[in-house]
Design an enzyme around this catalytic site. Structure first.
Site, PDB file in Angstrom:
ATOM      1  N   ASP A 185       0.840  -1.016   0.003  1.00  0.00           N
ATOM      2  CA  ASP A 185       0.027  -0.098  -0.068  1.00  0.00           C
ATOM      3  C   ASP A 185       1.027   1.137   0.116  1.00  0.00           C
ATOM      4  OD1 ASP A 185      -2.219  -1.483   0.211  1.00  0.00           O
ATOM      5  OD2 ASP A 185      -2.539  -1.145   2.178  1.00  0.00           O
ATOM      6  N   ASN A 203     -19.804  -5.386   2.990  1.00  0.00           N
ATOM      7  CA  ASN A 203     -20.143  -4.100   3.369  1.00  0.00           C
ATOM      8  C   ASN A 203     -21.539  -3.730   2.900  1.00  0.00           C
ATOM      9  OD1 ASN A 203     -19.637  -2.779   1.125  1.00  0.00           O
ATOM     10  ND2 ASN A 203     -17.404  -2.119   1.783  1.00  0.00           N
ATOM     11  N   THR A 245     -21.604  -5.656   7.134  1.00  0.00           N
ATOM     12  CA  THR A 245     -20.742  -4.383   8.088  1.00  0.00           C
ATOM     13  C   THR A 245     -21.317  -3.127   7.417  1.00  0.00           C
ATOM     14  OG1 THR A 245     -18.865  -4.446   6.647  1.00  0.00           O
ATOM     15  CG2 THR A 245     -18.873  -5.941   8.292  1.00  0.00           C
ATOM     16  N   GLY A 283     -20.051   2.915  10.630  1.00  0.00           N
ATOM     17  CA  GLY A 283     -20.513   3.496  11.768  1.00  0.00           C
ATOM     18  C   GLY A 283     -21.553   2.888  12.480  1.00  0.00           C
ATOM     19  N   ASP A 284     -22.498   2.313  11.526  1.00  0.00           N
ATOM     20  CA  ASP A 284     -23.861   1.770  12.195  1.00  0.00           C
ATOM     21  C   ASP A 284     -23.416   0.449  12.631  1.00  0.00           C
ATOM     22  OD1 ASP A 284     -25.150   4.266  11.839  1.00  0.00           O
ATOM     23  OD2 ASP A 284     -25.691   3.776   9.579  1.00  0.00           O
ATOM     24  N   ALA A 287      -8.300  -0.346   6.409  1.00  0.00           N
ATOM     25  CA  ALA A 287      -8.399  -1.959   6.867  1.00  0.00           C
ATOM     26  C   ALA A 287      -9.696  -2.459   7.600  1.00  0.00           C
ATOM     27  CB  ALA A 287      -7.077  -2.542   7.218  1.00  0.00           C
ATOM     28  N   ALA A 288     -10.650  -1.278   7.921  1.00  0.00           N
ATOM     29  CA  ALA A 288     -11.509  -1.917   9.117  1.00  0.00           C
ATOM     30  C   ALA A 288     -12.337  -2.969   8.614  1.00  0.00           C
ATOM     31  CB  ALA A 288     -12.517  -0.830   9.305  1.00  0.00           C
ATOM     32  N   GLY A 289     -12.847  -3.298   7.527  1.00  0.00           N
ATOM     33  CA  GLY A 289     -13.459  -4.449   7.231  1.00  0.00           C
ATOM     34  C   GLY A 289     -12.646  -5.627   7.251  1.00  0.00           C
ATOM     35  N   ASP A 290     -11.499  -5.567   6.903  1.00  0.00           N
ATOM     36  CA  ASP A 290     -10.561  -6.949   6.832  1.00  0.00           C
ATOM     37  C   ASP A 290     -10.227  -7.061   8.231  1.00  0.00           C
ATOM     38  OD1 ASP A 290     -10.485  -7.071   3.976  1.00  0.00           O
ATOM     39  OD2 ASP A 290      -8.786  -5.701   3.770  1.00  0.00           O
ATOM     40  N   SER A 336      -2.454  -1.160  11.447  1.00  0.00           N
ATOM     41  CA  SER A 336      -3.271  -0.542  12.372  1.00  0.00           C
ATOM     42  C   SER A 336      -3.834  -1.749  13.108  1.00  0.00           C
ATOM     43  CB  SER A 336      -4.303   0.023  11.491  1.00  0.00           C
ATOM     44  OG  SER A 336      -5.168  -0.884  10.738  1.00  0.00           O
TER      45      SER A 336
END
Length: 306
Positions: free
Chosen positions: A22, A191, A221, A224-225, A251-254, A293
């Site tokens: 990345d 998502n 996913t 924020g909800d 990378a929040a979903g991963d 992260s």
């Protein structure tokens, strides 16, 4: 704390997926077409949805193996090291001639991002080898995404089904999903935008209902909800996200998917697994970068403990 599966052993997770370097630029606002803007920071971080999920699962407590490909360039060396340093078994990571995959990422001040992926070595993953099939044997789950050639993803899913391994698919980047693949998927984790693309339903609950006509279990996913879980014959379960100030959502979903897979392999129920994954994702979005992260299990447990 060491995680254990329902059988009492550490959950074994395999990931067949992409790995990229990345190249991340941070800007107040993303540039419009033809516009040049001044960035505030640049980072070079190993990523790719497959590599990210492998690192997330390993840090969340899973005994994790990664099946993918890098090029014979310096990026390939760095990405292999990043996997190993995070506790991922990279012994079957292929090295192929040419460039490794890269992703050019622009992150805005509110944490939102735009991504351009150049596959590079990932394009070599058009099937699964006998050695890779042996890695799958005895695993609790196989994690898949769609940044590799579709024929390779289908072959890996079929190998997992033959081995009696639960298959978890993140349908990203969003695209039409062939029945041949969906027939082999046990859990789908899109998502809300990917769920809409797959089903044609913008409302997450209606999208979930449509997904469950194609796969036995799904988690949508919602940023924020929070997240929404469903399985055939059961009632939907919603778990809110944890309120945090996002720095980088790359990378929040991963992170969610890797942590959720570990929790489910431990024998936790859907709601508890979603809470575990939500805590992992909340920690990740407060830090810059993709794989860098992702939280360790002790951090996840500490957040859950309050």
């Amino acid at each position: 704390m060491t995680s254990t599966s329902a059988s009492g052993s550490v959950p074994r997770i395999a990931v067949y997926g992409s790995i990229n370097m990345d190249l991340v630029a941070y800007v107040p606002v993303r540039p419009a077409s033809g516009e040049t803007v001044a960035g505030t920071e640049f980072r070079q971080v190993p990523g790719g949805k497959g590599g990210n999920q492998a690192i997330a699962a390993a840090r969340a407590g899973g005994d994790t193996a990664f099946l993918g490909a890098v090029g014979d360039d310096p990026f390939g060396v760095q990405m292999r090291s990043a996997l190993v340093d995070s506790g991922v078994d990279a012994s079957e990571l292929r090295t192929v001639p040419g460039a490794s995959g890269v992703a050019h990422i622009v992150v805005e001040g509110d944490g939102a991002n735009s991504i351009i992926v150049v596959p590079g070595a990932n394009a070599a993953m058009t099937g699964i080898t006998e050695r890779e099939k042996r890695v799958l044997s005895g695993c609790d789950a196989l994690l898949l995404q769609l940044e590799l050639p579709m024929e390779g993803v289908v072959a890996a899913a079929r190998a997992a089904r033959d081995a009696g391994v639960r298959t978890v698919l993140t349908p990203a980047p969003a695209q039409e999903l062939p029945d041949e693949l969906l027939d082999l998927v046990d859990l789908l984790v899109p998502n809300q935008h990917e769920a809409a693309a797959v089903t044609g339903e913008d409302d997450p609950r209606r999208a979930l209902e449509a997904l469950l006509r194609r796969v036995p279990e799904a988690v949508v996913t919602l940023g924020g909800d929070g997240s929404l879980h469903g399985e055939r014959g059961g009632e939907p379960v919603h778990v809110p996200s944890r309120p945090v100030e996002a720095v980088d959502t790359t990378a929040a979903g991963d992170t969610f998917c890797g942590a959720f897979a570990v929790a489910r392999a431990e024998g936790r129920g859907a709601k508890e697994s979603m809470e575990f994954a939500a805590a992992a994702a909340a920690l990740s979005v407060q830090r810059q970068g993709a794989s860098t992260s992702m939280p360790r299990r002790a951090e996840i447990e500490a957040l859950l403990a309050g």
